[in-house]
Design a protein around this motif. Structure first.
Motif, PDB file in Angstrom:
ATOM      1  N   PRO A  19       0.820  -1.216   0.000  1.00  0.00           N
ATOM      2  CA  PRO A  19       0.000   0.000   0.000  1.00  0.00           C
ATOM      3  C   PRO A  19       0.856   1.269   0.000  1.00  0.00           C
ATOM      4  N   GLU A  20       2.171   1.119   0.173  1.00  0.00           N
ATOM      5  CA  GLU A  20       3.104   2.249   0.059  1.00  0.00           C
ATOM      6  C   GLU A  20       4.454   1.664  -0.336  1.00  0.00           C
ATOM      7  N   THR A  21       5.264   2.462  -1.017  1.00  0.00           N
ATOM      8  CA  THR A  21       6.577   1.958  -1.437  1.00  0.00           C
ATOM      9  C   THR A  21       7.588   2.038  -0.292  1.00  0.00           C
ATOM     10  N   PHE A  30      -0.917  -0.029  -4.072  1.00  0.00           N
ATOM     11  CA  PHE A  30      -2.320  -0.436  -4.244  1.00  0.00           C
ATOM     12  C   PHE A  30      -3.085  -0.213  -2.947  1.00  0.00           C
ATOM     13  N   ARG A  31      -4.246   0.417  -3.054  1.00  0.00           N
ATOM     14  CA  ARG A  31      -5.107   0.575  -1.875  1.00  0.00           C
ATOM     15  C   ARG A  31      -6.549   0.333  -2.305  1.00  0.00           C
ATOM     16  N   ASN A  32      -7.223  -0.496  -1.552  1.00  0.00           N
ATOM     17  CA  ASN A  32      -8.608  -0.801  -1.903  1.00  0.00           C
ATOM     18  C   ASN A  32      -9.511   0.317  -1.364  1.00  0.00           C
ATOM     19  N   GLU A  33      -9.349   1.501  -1.935  1.00  0.00           N
ATOM     20  CA  GLU A  33     -10.063   2.688  -1.468  1.00  0.00           C
ATOM     21  C   GLU A  33     -11.577   2.462  -1.505  1.00  0.00           C
ATOM     22  N   ILE A  34     -12.274   2.936  -0.468  1.00  0.00           N
ATOM     23  CA  ILE A  34     -13.734   2.767  -0.424  1.00  0.00           C
ATOM     24  C   ILE A  34     -14.385   3.646  -1.491  1.00  0.00           C
ATOM     25  N   ILE A  41      -7.849  10.623 -12.114  1.00  0.00           N
ATOM     26  CA  ILE A  41      -6.662   9.916 -11.607  1.00  0.00           C
ATOM     27  C   ILE A  41      -6.244  10.410 -10.223  1.00  0.00           C
ATOM     28  N   PHE A  42      -7.121  11.183  -9.549  1.00  0.00           N
ATOM     29  CA  PHE A  42      -6.759  11.722  -8.233  1.00  0.00           C
ATOM     30  C   PHE A  42      -6.679  10.617  -7.184  1.00  0.00           C
ATOM     31  N   ARG A  43      -7.747   9.846  -7.054  1.00  0.00           N
ATOM     32  CA  ARG A  43      -7.747   8.745  -6.081  1.00  0.00           C
ATOM     33  C   ARG A  43      -8.132   7.465  -6.794  1.00  0.00           C
ATOM     34  N   THR A  44      -7.169   6.559  -6.915  1.00  0.00           N
ATOM     35  CA  THR A  44      -7.406   5.302  -7.620  1.00  0.00           C
ATOM     36  C   THR A  44      -6.960   4.152  -6.721  1.00  0.00           C
ATOM     37  N   ARG A  45      -7.249   2.946  -7.139  1.00  0.00           N
ATOM     38  CA  ARG A  45      -6.868   1.805  -6.292  1.00  0.00           C
ATOM     39  C   ARG A  45      -5.482   1.290  -6.658  1.00  0.00           C
ATOM     40  N   GLU A  62       0.860   5.147  -8.658  1.00  0.00           N
ATOM     41  CA  GLU A  62       2.312   5.132  -8.550  1.00  0.00           C
ATOM     42  C   GLU A  62       2.749   6.180  -7.533  1.00  0.00           C
ATOM     43  N   GLN A  63       3.695   5.780  -6.685  1.00  0.00           N
ATOM     44  CA  GLN A  63       4.208   6.732  -5.687  1.00  0.00           C
ATOM     45  C   GLN A  63       5.658   7.064  -5.964  1.00  0.00           C
ATOM     46  N   MET A  64       6.057   8.254  -5.531  1.00  0.00           N
ATOM     47  CA  MET A  64       7.462   8.668  -5.602  1.00  0.00           C
ATOM     48  C   MET A  64       7.806   9.063  -4.165  1.00  0.00           C
ATOM     49  N   GLU A  65       8.563   8.182  -3.521  1.00  0.00           N
ATOM     50  CA  GLU A  65       8.827   8.399  -2.092  1.00  0.00           C
ATOM     51  C   GLU A  65      10.325   8.452  -1.824  1.00  0.00           C
ATOM     52  N   MET A  66      10.675   9.213  -0.792  1.00  0.00           N
ATOM     53  CA  MET A  66      12.074   9.304  -0.380  1.00  0.00           C
ATOM     54  C   MET A  66      12.110   9.292   1.138  1.00  0.00           C
ATOM     55  N   GLU A  94      -6.888  19.806  -2.173  1.00  0.00           N
ATOM     56  CA  GLU A  94      -6.690  18.415  -1.747  1.00  0.00           C
ATOM     57  C   GLU A  94      -5.203  18.096  -1.672  1.00  0.00           C
ATOM     58  N   GLU A  95      -4.895  17.044  -0.920  1.00  0.00           N
ATOM     59  CA  GLU A  95      -3.492  16.640  -0.725  1.00  0.00           C
ATOM     60  C   GLU A  95      -2.815  16.256  -2.040  1.00  0.00           C
ATOM     61  N   LEU A  96      -1.600  16.798  -2.188  1.00  0.00           N
ATOM     62  CA  LEU A  96      -0.772  16.431  -3.335  1.00  0.00           C
ATOM     63  C   LEU A  96       0.393  15.569  -2.854  1.00  0.00           C
ATOM     64  N   GLU A  97       1.053  16.045  -1.805  1.00  0.00           N
ATOM     65  CA  GLU A  97       2.237  15.354  -1.296  1.00  0.00           C
ATOM     66  C   GLU A  97       2.259  15.414   0.227  1.00  0.00           C
ATOM     67  N   VAL A 103      12.828  11.167   7.896  1.00  0.00           N
ATOM     68  CA  VAL A 103      11.953  12.201   7.323  1.00  0.00           C
ATOM     69  C   VAL A 103      11.568  11.696   5.937  1.00  0.00           C
ATOM     70  N   GLU A 104      10.280  11.650   5.675  1.00  0.00           N
ATOM     71  CA  GLU A 104       9.785  11.057   4.432  1.00  0.00           C
ATOM     72  C   GLU A 104       9.087  12.106   3.576  1.00  0.00           C
ATOM     73  N   THR A 105       9.324  12.036   2.263  1.00  0.00           N
ATOM     74  CA  THR A 105       8.517  12.849   1.337  1.00  0.00           C
ATOM     75  C   THR A 105       7.796  11.859   0.426  1.00  0.00           C
ATOM     76  N   VAL A 114       4.851  11.508  -2.663  1.00  0.00           N
ATOM     77  CA  VAL A 114       3.897  12.115  -3.603  1.00  0.00           C
ATOM     78  C   VAL A 114       3.446  11.062  -4.605  1.00  0.00           C
ATOM     79  N   GLY A 115       2.178  11.139  -4.997  1.00  0.00           N
ATOM     80  CA  GLY A 115       1.645  10.234  -6.009  1.00  0.00           C
ATOM     81  C   GLY A 115       1.969  10.784  -7.389  1.00  0.00           C
ATOM     82  N   ALA A 116       2.554   9.926  -8.254  1.00  0.00           N
ATOM     83  CA  ALA A 116       2.888  10.388  -9.611  1.00  0.00           C
ATOM     84  C   ALA A 116       1.612  10.776 -10.355  1.00  0.00           C
TER      85      ALA A 116
HETATM   86  N1  GAP Z   1       4.558   6.411   2.781  1.00  0.00           N
HETATM   87  C1  GAP Z   1       3.664   7.417   3.174  1.00  0.00           C
HETATM   88  C2  GAP Z   1       2.444   7.453   2.368  1.00  0.00           C
HETATM   89  O1  GAP Z   1       2.171   6.577   1.582  1.00  0.00           O
HETATM   90  P1  GAP Z   1       0.272   8.840   2.000  1.00  0.00           P
HETATM   91  O2  GAP Z   1      -0.038  10.250   2.422  1.00  0.00           O
HETATM   92  O3  GAP Z   1      -0.683   7.773   2.374  1.00  0.00           O
HETATM   93  O4  GAP Z   1       1.721   8.553   2.597  1.00  0.00           O
HETATM   94  C3  GAP Z   1       1.454   9.635  -0.173  1.00  0.00           C
HETATM   95  O5  GAP Z   1       0.492   8.811   0.431  1.00  0.00           O
HETATM   96  C4  GAP Z   1       0.929  10.197  -1.471  1.00  0.00           C
HETATM   97  O6  GAP Z   1       0.528   9.127  -2.347  1.00  0.00           O
HETATM   98  C5  GAP Z   1      -0.314  11.075  -1.343  1.00  0.00           C
HETATM   99  O7  GAP Z   1       0.026  12.397  -0.995  1.00  0.00           O
HETATM  100  C6  GAP Z   1      -0.884  11.005  -2.751  1.00  0.00           C
HETATM  101  O8  GAP Z   1      -0.199  11.896  -3.618  1.00  0.00           O
HETATM  102  C7  GAP Z   1      -0.545   9.576  -3.161  1.00  0.00           C
HETATM  103  N2  GAP Z   1      -1.713   8.696  -2.954  1.00  0.00           N
HETATM  104  C8  GAP Z   1      -2.108   8.097  -1.823  1.00  0.00           C
HETATM  105  N3  GAP Z   1      -3.223   7.371  -2.024  1.00  0.00           N
HETATM  106  C9  GAP Z   1      -3.541   7.509  -3.333  1.00  0.00           C
HETATM  107  C10 GAP Z   1      -4.584   6.991  -4.163  1.00  0.00           C
HETATM  108  N4  GAP Z   1      -5.521   6.159  -3.702  1.00  0.00           N
HETATM  109  N5  GAP Z   1      -4.596   7.357  -5.474  1.00  0.00           N
HETATM  110  C11 GAP Z   1      -3.636   8.169  -5.974  1.00  0.00           C
HETATM  111  N6  GAP Z   1      -2.631   8.671  -5.246  1.00  0.00           N
HETATM  112  C12 GAP Z   1      -2.575   8.355  -3.936  1.00  0.00           C
END
Ligand code: GAP
Length: 448
Positions: free
Chosen positions: A152-154, A184-188, A194-198, A201-205, A268-271, A308-310, A312-314
């Motif tokens: 559910p997160e990288t 992958f997240r099984n979002e309700i 493409i804002f919230r999908t199941r 792609e994430q870009m994490e550091m 809405e949340e971007l990063e 410290v984590e950054t 963002v969803g691609a």
């Molecule tokens: N490792 C920390 C983490 O995953 P998060 O705030 O849950 O933190 C980070 O997710 C970013 O991933 C979000 O700010 C968003 O850009 C993206 N993201 C999270 N859930 C998403 C979803 N269902 N669809 C698209 N992007 C998503």
């Protein structure tokens, strides 16, 4: 006089994305699959450009290295990370219309009662915690022993590789590990394109620091991430910070700020920028029984690093880039209203930087145009279009955000020069073919 209109509704963008080959609905010929999208020829290039910009911004730093971990991981990773127990959303059903939705995002009436977003009834079932992780099975037998999760997160791929990376790369703290990959997240309630999908792609550091320096690094990374978003050409007026307070904080976070963006459907949340403390490494230490400590030679002490984590969803960032780039230029002419749609991408993000447009598809103009195309620098992505009137071809290139149109006309055969047209000013400039590389490079610098 020209009137500039920005994007007002998401549907206009969704239509453009389909019409021009940026994003298509997944499995469309079968009626589509909810919240799944495919990037078309231009969208996949845009996505690659966004990811490359992020990757370079991270790994060009001497204190950040890259990683590409697998999606499937040992199931205990998710027990240790807290995702099995804590990664849930509150789920309710409407007793009246049977809609299912997230309780915490539902509207409220004057009495503070949650209402069904579809029929406004307050008759809801008890709230249940719904785990967002997708489950599957490894190997041919579908039993508990073979159960694995789609990540559910990288981030966890980075934590479990902390020692491998630190040792193999001889990294000293502070240093970071950057990764791009699918989550992958099984979002309700997925939605808003493409804002919230199941699947996304994430870009994490993850930046590993010594305890006590985490708050300083947290502020530093907040500033760096803000600058990154501006470097993509996003309008500063559409960006702001949101601080997480109290129960908004994720189970792992000590401090958290989101960069939020003004989408057509609201801020809405971007990063997310998170101070995760030593939560993750300590948890993995406990569950794996392996020491994940760092020996600081200068200080002559051992400690579990803070992180410290950054994150963002691609796809979400691409949506922000698309929304921000869209504009309509409306001019009143004798024939009525003329609307020019422009995707004002930063040239580093535009799917193509240049479009070569021969005025005629006949020889010898075609051959000259193909030779010009072959002589352009490899670093540029170039489109080649011979179909339709030149006016229509310019409009198509504006709508896909190509910064420069290069027109080859009959005079080019004589004067060995072509016309460069600037996407934003529409100004045209005659340039000798022998000086094209430099002229294109100079013109690209005039876009911000
Ligand atoms: N490792 C920390 C983490 O995953 P998060 O705030 O849950 O933190 C980070 O997710 C970013 O991933 C979000 O700010 C968003 O850009 C993206 N993201 C999270 N859930 C998403 C979803 N269902 N669809 C698209 N992007 C998503």
């Amino acid at each position: 006089m020209k009137e500039i209109k920005k994007l007002e509704d998401l549907q206009t963008l969704v239509s453009l994305c389909k019409r021009r080959g940026f994003v298509f609905q997944s499995s469309e010929i079968y009626g589509g699959l909810n919240s799944c999208w495919d990037y078309g020829p231009l969208g996949s290039q845009l996505k690659l450009n966004v990811k490359l910009k992020w990757w370079k911004s991270m790994t060009k730093r001497l204190d950040v290295v890259g990683l590409d971990a697998s999606i499937l991981m040992h199931p205990t990773v998710w027990k240790a990370s807290g995702h099995i127990d804590e990664f849930t959303d509150p789920l309710v059903d409407c007793k009246s219309c049977k809609a299912r939705f997230r309780e915490d995002k539902a509207p409220q009436n004057d009495k503070g009662e949650r209402l069904c977003p579809q029929c406004a009834s307050s008759e809801l079932t008890e709230t249940r915690n719904f785990n967002l992780m997708f489950k599957t099975f490894m190997g041919p037998v579908e039993d508990k022993g073979g159960e694995v999760f789609l990540r559910p997160e990288t981030a966890q791929g980075i934590f479990v590789n902390f020692e491998n990376v630190q040792g193999s790369m001889r990294k000293k703290i502070p240093f970071g590990i950057a990764q791009i990959g699918k989550s992958f997240r099984n979002e309700i309630t997925p939605g808003n394109f493409i804002f919230r999908t199941r699947e996304f792609e994430q870009m994490e550091m993850q930046f590993f620091v010594s305890p006590g320096t985490d708050e300083q690094w947290f502020e530093k990374w907040r500033e760096l991430r803000w600058q990154f978003h501006l470097s993509l050409g996003l309008n500063a007026e559409n960006l702001k910070w949101h601080k997480h307070e109290g129960n908004e904080l994720a189970h792992y976070a000590k401090q958290a700020f989101d960069v939020i963006y003004k989408f057509p459907f609201g801020w809405e949340e971007l990063e997310g920028v998170h101070n995760r403390g030593d939560y993750d490494l300590k948890q993995h230490q406990k569950f794996s029984s392996k020491k994940l400590e760092y020996f600081d030679e200068a200080q002559k002490e051992k400690y579990v690093p803070y992180v410290v984590e950054t994150a963002v969803g691609a796809d979400r960032l691409i949506l922000a880039v698309l929304c921000d780039a869209y504009r309509e230029e409306v001019t009143q002419t004798e024939k009525g209203e003329d609307v020019r749609v422009v995707m004002g991408f930063h040239p580093d993000l535009a799917p193509n930087q240049v479009a070569v447009l021969p005025l005629s598809k006949k020889e010898p103009l075609l051959e000259l145009s193909q030779n010009i195309l072959a002589g352009l620098p490899d670093l540029l992505n170039v489109d080649f279009d011979v179909t339709g009137s030149i006016g229509k071809r310019y409009r198509r290139q504006d709508e896909i955000g190509t910064p420069i149109c290069l027109t080859v006309d009959f005079e080019s055969l004589e004067d060995k020069a072509v016309t460069l047209r600037h996407r934003d000013t529409m100004e045209q400039k005659r340039v000798p073919i022998s000086e094209l590389s430099q002229a294109i490079a100079n013109m690209l610098l005039t876009f911000n």
